[in-house]
Enzyme design. Structure first.
Site, PDB file in Angstrom:
ATOM      1  N   LYS A   1     -10.581 -23.539  -2.613  1.00 48.16           N
ATOM      2  CA  LYS A   1      -9.430 -23.591  -1.718  1.00 48.16           C
ATOM      3  C   LYS A   1      -9.379 -24.949  -1.024  1.00 48.16           C
ATOM      4  CE  LYS A   1      -7.802 -19.073  -0.442  1.00 48.16           C
ATOM      5  NZ  LYS A   1      -7.316 -18.235   0.662  1.00 48.16           N
TER       6      LYS A   1
ATOM      7  N   GLU B   1      -7.605  -1.185   2.780  1.00 50.63           N
ATOM      8  CA  GLU B   1      -7.061  -0.486   3.943  1.00 50.63           C
ATOM      9  C   GLU B   1      -7.359   1.008   3.921  1.00 50.63           C
ATOM     10  OE1 GLU B   1      -4.710  -4.211   3.233  1.00 50.63           O
ATOM     11  OE2 GLU B   1      -5.316  -2.517   1.972  1.00 50.63           O
TER      12      GLU B   1
ATOM     13  N   ARG C   1      -0.582   1.017   3.735  1.00 47.66           N
ATOM     14  CA  ARG C   1      -1.385   1.222   2.528  1.00 47.66           C
ATOM     15  C   ARG C   1      -2.480   2.261   2.745  1.00 47.66           C
ATOM     16  NH1 ARG C   1      -2.716  -4.512  -0.183  1.00 47.66           N
ATOM     17  NH2 ARG C   1      -2.209  -3.347  -2.058  1.00 47.66           N
TER      18      ARG C   1
END
Length: 638
Positions: free
Chosen positions: A286, A371, A399
């Site tokens: 990243k 979640e 979710r």
């Protein structure tokens, strides 16, 4: 400004595919600089997109897009893809009202084959497309259609990704390539056993020892040594024995360097010709190519505008956000009650738990992008006497809805959901809007739902909900409120009690959450009573009954969809009590609201003071006054 001469010749992937392989590296350099300059002007996701520059180039170079389908998981790493597919000139409008989305969006481009923004959906979607191609005959012949899902290592921590892998591995005659973009990070640093497994693949002694032995044996034969070097560059990791992905029925290749186009392009070309489920493991970094983002990819994950030469600099003292209010409260509350534990599904920074983790590492749990697990994990903790606080965005709690009902509410367990990003979220748009939580929470038995009107009330409501012996939710918006001073002390608010904040005549405006300030402004202009309802559930029917005795009509206002929202709860409560009054419900419309500035969007939707006044006058003109001065606190039921 850096030159983008080569990039400016690429208006769609057909132009890209005309380039010689030797031109791809210079193109990657220009594309990376273009992204840095563009995001610096508009704000947006940076670190993740710098990590996928070479991958986007290689995919569009090798595959026949848009005929071949390409699905970017989450989608906040799709800027290189957007730029290469005809949207370079529109990047200046990124995430701005009327501009292009920060995520793939089907109605924005034929190259955006699936709309994404929530994690871990790409394999399921691409598999569905691959099966459709098989069943319609699109996967036969020389021009057969291929399907590629690009998923990050953080997204692989979600069960949905493995459900899709499990399904794909036993689905015959499909053209599906799953690319794992392994950058050791999602938004928060990646956690869990799976991430550790990837790390072992890259750094394990077995891999290193085999590589060293091979070099020793082949060094005496220079041609063979050169062949081995090329093989290593093109298919690093093939010496690693069978992986879990092969157990799922995939042909696994990798890991290879995701920034090395000389390895990436031929590998993709080879995989393109294979049939059945394929799995390519690439390793990227990243922020690659921009040192500041490489050093701190979290800081540069989603920056606002900045000077790319100087980097992100501290601004003046910012206003206190609701997220900061929660962050301060959860640390203070943990000091008072050792039963408190905090849980986040991979949103440590966004949910305000960085300081909590530093102070209370053994009471902090980042469960990854999971979640459903986060909610049931909290339920298990609550069963054993702990007091879990689940810090989660409204859009992500959706979710874990079955777990919220079945595992928490049905068992009446004391789990507090601190729900951030309620209502309009600005630049992230419809995929991240918290527009439905009033409706999906208030229908659940045992739940109480609180909506603070300002920063201080948020702190008091978090305390109230934490002390409640049952499931609770406090929902608050992104960003700062009105700038209310936040008291250090904490006091419980009587459950289900609202307060009159402005006394007027004939009309009563019932405000839920941070719309209160605009409701008071409208109330001044209308000479209307304004009530801070505070609780979406339970509704203060006693206060409504009192108001009905002296008011001829009600108006409800919320930053939430009208359908099934807090206003609907008021109508239901009035009907159950036999109270008949005309009522106007104001809130978000029955459509998805796109990205843009939060305040501008609310004004356009009629949820600022002027819009509320106009809507009320249009419906109840004969009951409206001409204005009676500034707002004032009249009474409080707290």
């Amino acid at each position: 400004m850096a030159s983008h001469a080569l990039l400016e010749t690429i208006d769609d992937p057909r132009d890209l595919r005309q380039l010689g392989r030797d031109r791809l590296r210079p193109l990657a350099d220009e594309l990376r600089r273009f992204i840095i300059d563009s995001v610096a002007r508009t704000g947006g996701h940076l670190s993740s997109n710098l990590g996928t520059v070479e991958l986007a180039i290689a995919l569009h170079y090798v595959f026949d897009t848009p005929r071949d389908r390409l699905v970017w998981d989450v989608g906040h790493q799709s800027y290189p893809h957007k730029i290469l597919t005809g949207r370079r000139e529109r990047m200046g409008s990124l995430r701005q009202q009327g501009g292009i989305s920060g995520f793939p969006k089907r109605d924005e481009s034929p190259y955006d084959h699936f709309g994404t923004a929530h994690s871990s959906t790409s394999i399921s979607a691409a598999l569905g497309m691959a099966v459709a191609a098989r069943n319609t005959g699109e996967n036969t012949g020389p021009g057969r259609r291929r399907h590629v899902a690009v998923i990050g290592d953080g997204a692989m921590s979600a069960g949905m990704a493995f459900e899709a892998l499990n399904n794909a591995g036993v689905t015959p005659d499909i053209d599906l390539l799953v690319i794992l973009n392994d950058n050791d990070m999602s938004i928060s640093p990646a956690v869990g056993a799976l991430n550790h497994y990837f790390a072992r693949l890259l750094s394990g002694k077995f891999y290193a020892q085999v590589k060293d032995v091979g070099r020793a044996v082949l060094s005496a034969v220079p041609p063979m040594m050169e062949l081995a070097r090329k093989l290593e560059e093109h298919a690093k990791g093939l010496v690693v024995p069978g992986t879990m992905f092969e157990e799922f029925g995939f042909h696994y290749v990798g890991p290879i360097d995701g920034h090395d186009l000389d390895a990436l392009v031929p590998t993709l070309q080879n995989l393109r010709e294979l049939r059945g489920p394929q799995f390519l493991h690439i390793v990227t970094r990243k922020g690659h190519g921009y040192k500041l983002a490489e050093v701190d990819p979290v800081l540069y994950h989603g920056p606002g505008k900045f000077d790319p030469d100087k980097g992100i600099e501290p601004s003046g003292r910012p206003r206190t956000t609701f997220t900061q209010v929660f962050s301060d409260w959860v640390c203070d509350m943990a000091a008072l009650d050792e039963r408190l534990v905090a849980i986040t599904p991979a949103m440590r920074e966004g949910s305000g738990l960085v300081e909590f983790e530093r102070r209370y590492p053994k009471r902090y749990f980042d469960v990854g992008i999971a979640e459903q697990h986060a909610v049931t994990f909290a339920a298990g903790l609550a069963c054993e006497g702990m007091k879990p606080v689940v810090a989660i965005y409204s859009t992500f709690l959706q979710r874990g809805y079955d777990q919220l009902i079945h595992d928490v509410a049905l068992q009446n367990l004391p789990v507090l959901f601190a729900i951030d990003r309620a209502g309009i979220v600005g630049a992230d748009g419809a995929t991240h809007a918290g527009a439905y939580d009033h409706a999906y929470l208030r229908c659940i038995p045992n739940m109480i739902v609180l909506a603070p009107s300002d920063e201080d009330e948020c702190r008091q409501m978090l305390f109230t909900a934490f002390r409640h012996d049952g499931p609770s939710a406090v929902r608050y918006p992104r960003g700062a409120g009105i700038g209310a001073a936040v008291r250090k002390d904490m006091a419980e608010i009587p459950v289900g009690r609202g307060e009159v904040r402005r006394q007027g005549r004939r009309l009563a405006i019932l405000a839920f959450g941070t719309v209160l300030a605009d409701c008071i402004g409208a109330g001044d202009a209308l000479d209307a009573t304004v009530v801070n309802m505070r609780f979406v559930k339970p509704i203060d029917i006693q206060l409504l009954d009192e108001l009905a005795r002296s008011h001829e009509a009600f108006v409800t206002v919320e930053e939430h969809v009208v359908s099934g929202g807090a206003g609907a709860a008021v109508s239901e409560a009035l009907a159950a009590a036999g109270i008949v009054r005309p009522i106007l419900h104001l809130g978000l419309p029955d459509r998805f609201v796109d990205h843009g500035d939060q305040r501008k969007l609310l004004a356009e939707l009629g949820l600022d003071a002027a819009g509320i006044e106009a809507s009320v006058r249009a419906r109840f003109g004969e009951l409206c006054g001409s204005g009676v001065g500034s707002p004032r606190l009249v009474s409080s039921r707290s």
